[in-house]
Write a protein that holds these residues in place. Sequence first.
Motif, PDB file in Angstrom:
ATOM      1  N   ALA A  67       0.811  -1.208   0.000  1.00  0.00           N
ATOM      2  CA  ALA A  67       0.000   0.000   0.000  1.00  0.00           C
ATOM      3  C   ALA A  67       0.848   1.263   0.000  1.00  0.00           C
ATOM      4  O   ALA A  67       0.312   2.374   0.057  1.00  0.00           O
ATOM      5  N   GLY A  68       2.179   1.091  -0.038  1.00  0.00           N
ATOM      6  CA  GLY A  68       3.082   2.237  -0.075  1.00  0.00           C
ATOM      7  C   GLY A  68       3.453   2.784   1.286  1.00  0.00           C
ATOM      8  O   GLY A  68       4.091   3.839   1.380  1.00  0.00           O
ATOM      9  N   ASP A  69       3.070   2.095   2.373  1.00  0.00           N
ATOM     10  CA  ASP A  69       3.366   2.569   3.728  1.00  0.00           C
ATOM     11  C   ASP A  69       4.699   2.011   4.224  1.00  0.00           C
ATOM     12  O   ASP A  69       5.041   0.855   3.963  1.00  0.00           O
ATOM     13  N   TRP A  70       5.448   2.856   4.966  1.00  0.00           N
ATOM     14  CA  TRP A  70       6.722   2.428   5.536  1.00  0.00           C
ATOM     15  C   TRP A  70       6.466   1.815   6.909  1.00  0.00           C
ATOM     16  O   TRP A  70       5.889   2.442   7.795  1.00  0.00           O
ATOM     17  N   ILE A  71       6.909   0.561   7.095  1.00  0.00           N
ATOM     18  CA  ILE A  71       6.665  -0.186   8.329  1.00  0.00           C
ATOM     19  C   ILE A  71       7.994  -0.468   9.011  1.00  0.00           C
ATOM     20  O   ILE A  71       8.942  -0.932   8.373  1.00  0.00           O
ATOM     21  N   GLU A  72       8.077  -0.179  10.310  1.00  0.00           N
ATOM     22  CA  GLU A  72       9.271  -0.492  11.105  1.00  0.00           C
ATOM     23  C   GLU A  72       8.914  -1.470  12.223  1.00  0.00           C
ATOM     24  O   GLU A  72       7.896  -1.306  12.881  1.00  0.00           O
ATOM     25  N   GLY A  73       9.783  -2.458  12.425  1.00  0.00           N
ATOM     26  CA  GLY A  73       9.612  -3.391  13.530  1.00  0.00           C
ATOM     27  C   GLY A  73      10.507  -3.000  14.703  1.00  0.00           C
ATOM     28  O   GLY A  73      11.654  -2.594  14.513  1.00  0.00           O
ATOM     29  N   TRP A  74       9.957  -3.078  15.919  1.00  0.00           N
ATOM     30  CA  TRP A  74      10.711  -2.799  17.137  1.00  0.00           C
ATOM     31  C   TRP A  74      10.425  -3.892  18.161  1.00  0.00           C
ATOM     32  O   TRP A  74       9.338  -4.464  18.179  1.00  0.00           O
ATOM     33  N   SER A  75      11.414  -4.174  19.003  1.00  0.00           N
ATOM     34  CA  SER A  75      11.221  -5.147  20.085  1.00  0.00           C
ATOM     35  C   SER A  75      11.841  -4.599  21.366  1.00  0.00           C
ATOM     36  O   SER A  75      12.809  -3.829  21.325  1.00  0.00           O
ATOM     37  N   VAL A  76      11.255  -4.976  22.497  1.00  0.00           N
ATOM     38  CA  VAL A  76      11.750  -4.563  23.807  1.00  0.00           C
ATOM     39  C   VAL A  76      11.810  -5.793  24.698  1.00  0.00           C
ATOM     40  O   VAL A  76      10.814  -6.504  24.858  1.00  0.00           O
ATOM     41  N   ARG A  77      12.967  -6.039  25.280  1.00  0.00           N
ATOM     42  CA  ARG A  77      13.113  -7.168  26.191  1.00  0.00           C
ATOM     43  C   ARG A  77      12.664  -6.791  27.594  1.00  0.00           C
ATOM     44  O   ARG A  77      12.865  -5.683  28.046  1.00  0.00           O
ATOM     45  N   GLY A  78      12.025  -7.741  28.259  1.00  0.00           N
ATOM     46  CA  GLY A  78      11.505  -7.484  29.601  1.00  0.00           C
ATOM     47  C   GLY A  78      12.534  -7.743  30.684  1.00  0.00           C
ATOM     48  O   GLY A  78      13.666  -8.163  30.410  1.00  0.00           O
ATOM     49  N   PRO A  79      12.122  -7.444  31.923  1.00  0.00           N
ATOM     50  CA  PRO A  79      10.786  -6.947  32.274  1.00  0.00           C
ATOM     51  C   PRO A  79      10.586  -5.482  31.845  1.00  0.00           C
ATOM     52  O   PRO A  79      11.512  -4.685  31.894  1.00  0.00           O
ATOM     53  N   VAL A  80       9.357  -5.158  31.397  1.00  0.00           N
ATOM     54  CA  VAL A  80       9.036  -3.830  30.888  1.00  0.00           C
ATOM     55  C   VAL A  80       7.891  -3.245  31.708  1.00  0.00           C
ATOM     56  O   VAL A  80       6.786  -3.773  31.686  1.00  0.00           O
ATOM     57  N   GLN A  81       8.178  -2.178  32.417  1.00  0.00           N
ATOM     58  CA  GLN A  81       7.118  -1.508  33.166  1.00  0.00           C
ATOM     59  C   GLN A  81       6.526  -0.346  32.371  1.00  0.00           C
ATOM     60  O   GLN A  81       5.328  -0.073  32.448  1.00  0.00           O
ATOM     61  N   GLU A  82       7.365   0.318  31.585  1.00  0.00           N
ATOM     62  CA  GLU A  82       6.884   1.426  30.775  1.00  0.00           C
ATOM     63  C   GLU A  82       7.773   1.584  29.552  1.00  0.00           C
ATOM     64  O   GLU A  82       9.000   1.431  29.645  1.00  0.00           O
ATOM     65  N   ILE A  83       7.149   1.872  28.408  1.00  0.00           N
ATOM     66  CA  ILE A  83       7.900   2.255  27.212  1.00  0.00           C
ATOM     67  C   ILE A  83       7.264   3.519  26.634  1.00  0.00           C
ATOM     68  O   ILE A  83       6.078   3.777  26.841  1.00  0.00           O
ATOM     69  N   VAL A  84       8.066   4.276  25.932  1.00  0.00           N
ATOM     70  CA  VAL A  84       7.576   5.497  25.304  1.00  0.00           C
ATOM     71  C   VAL A  84       7.967   5.466  23.831  1.00  0.00           C
ATOM     72  O   VAL A  84       9.150   5.348  23.495  1.00  0.00           O
ATOM     73  N   VAL A  85       6.961   5.546  22.956  1.00  0.00           N
ATOM     74  CA  VAL A  85       7.189   5.653  21.520  1.00  0.00           C
ATOM     75  C   VAL A  85       7.139   7.133  21.165  1.00  0.00           C
ATOM     76  O   VAL A  85       6.110   7.789  21.363  1.00  0.00           O
ATOM     77  N   SER A  86       8.263   7.666  20.673  1.00  0.00           N
ATOM     78  CA  SER A  86       8.369   9.104  20.419  1.00  0.00           C
ATOM     79  C   SER A  86       8.617   9.379  18.940  1.00  0.00           C
ATOM     80  O   SER A  86       9.435   8.718  18.309  1.00  0.00           O
ATOM     81  N   ILE A  87       7.881  10.350  18.414  1.00  0.00           N
ATOM     82  CA  ILE A  87       8.059  10.801  17.041  1.00  0.00           C
ATOM     83  C   ILE A  87       8.266  12.304  17.044  1.00  0.00           C
ATOM     84  O   ILE A  87       7.552  13.030  17.740  1.00  0.00           O
ATOM     85  N   ALA A  88       9.241  12.761  16.304  1.00  0.00           N
ATOM     86  CA  ALA A  88       9.487  14.197  16.172  1.00  0.00           C
ATOM     87  C   ALA A  88       9.959  14.462  14.755  1.00  0.00           C
ATOM     88  O   ALA A  88      10.811  13.732  14.229  1.00  0.00           O
ATOM     89  N   GLY A  89       9.426  15.495  14.142  1.00  0.00           N
ATOM     90  CA  GLY A  89       9.875  15.799  12.790  1.00  0.00           C
ATOM     91  C   GLY A  89       9.163  16.979  12.180  1.00  0.00           C
ATOM     92  O   GLY A  89       8.288  17.599  12.802  1.00  0.00           O
ATOM     93  N   GLN A  90       9.555  17.295  10.961  1.00  0.00           N
ATOM     94  CA  GLN A  90       8.953  18.392  10.221  1.00  0.00           C
ATOM     95  C   GLN A  90       8.613  17.922   8.809  1.00  0.00           C
ATOM     96  O   GLN A  90       9.392  17.192   8.178  1.00  0.00           O
ATOM     97  N   VAL A  91       7.444  18.357   8.344  1.00  0.00           N
ATOM     98  CA  VAL A  91       6.956  17.950   7.027  1.00  0.00           C
ATOM     99  C   VAL A  91       6.500  19.189   6.274  1.00  0.00           C
ATOM    100  O   VAL A  91       5.768  20.018   6.821  1.00  0.00           O
ATOM    101  N   GLU A  92       6.926  19.313   5.032  1.00  0.00           N
ATOM    102  CA  GLU A  92       6.468  20.397   4.172  1.00  0.00           C
ATOM    103  C   GLU A  92       5.289  19.882   3.356  1.00  0.00           C
ATOM    104  O   GLU A  92       5.390  18.849   2.691  1.00  0.00           O
ATOM    105  N   THR A  93       4.185  20.601   3.413  1.00  0.00           N
ATOM    106  CA  THR A  93       2.962  20.150   2.755  1.00  0.00           C
ATOM    107  C   THR A  93       2.474  21.176   1.732  1.00  0.00           C
ATOM    108  O   THR A  93       2.800  22.361   1.816  1.00  0.00           O
ATOM    109  N   ARG A  94       1.688  20.703   0.775  1.00  0.00           N
ATOM    110  CA  ARG A  94       1.025  21.605  -0.162  1.00  0.00           C
ATOM    111  C   ARG A  94      -0.333  21.023  -0.530  1.00  0.00           C
ATOM    112  O   ARG A  94      -0.556  19.812  -0.451  1.00  0.00           O
TER     113      ARG A  94
END
Length: 268
Positions: A56-83
């Motif tokens: 479908a043209g979407d970019w997919i990333e796989g991530w894994s976290v080893r336990g024990p895991v009490q909290e995780i934070v998924v963070s996105i930051a960026g800039q996009v030029e639109t028209r």
Amino acid sequence: MRLKITHETSYCYDPPAQGLVQSLRLTPSVHEGQRVADWTISVSGGQRGAAFRDGAGDWIEGWSVRGPVQEIVVSIAGQVETRDTAGVLRGHRETVNPLVYLRPTAATRIDAALRDLALSEQGEDGLDLAHRLAAAVARAIAYEPGVTEAHTTAAEALALGQGVCQDHAHALIACARERGLPARYVSGYLHSNAGGEPHDAAHAWAEIHVGSLGWVGFDAANACCPDDRYVRLGSGLDADDAAPVRGTTFGSGEESLDVRVQVEEMEQ
């Protein structure tokens, strides 16, 4: 327009999880209406795995976290030029046949009321019909946060006569498919609503395939087509299929989450 986006999702587990794997669809699409100037994805304590562009043209990333895991934070930051491309998705490379998006799902399954709504409009061509269906959905479902849930179906939202952008998108998709127009769910971000008021959360809308013009976006919740205020992430048959974050947690504890999204316009 140049938009700065920060998106942070915190997951807490009680008791701590043994580990988890996630599939992230959180990178802006590649098409003529937007260009990524800068984009970073991070998962606290996570290990980045394979990444690929799906059919479908979407970019997919796989991530894994080893336990024990009490909290995780998924963070996105960026800039996009639109028209503004008047909602038309140009320059987006994908290999999935549009006819795939005629397939119903649990969230978009048609019922008698949805069918009546779909058949209530007539158009001169596919594009005109799509516009009329989007307007009909906007009239039938008033925007009202808090009255529906993540698993509310299009039929249930129409019966309530209230809902949020997810419900508008599902209802429009159901109506379009009933009229033979391929339709899909799109996840992304919105800088402001149609009245210019700031919009501080992730957003969703529908895309309908209208012949030679291809995919055209329709945001029934705001009664408009996506313009330069919108940033497109990815698509799917419905909200679950297009979810920006999908994953599996190992363990029997309870999961809670907190989401914070901010979209700001930058000076050119």
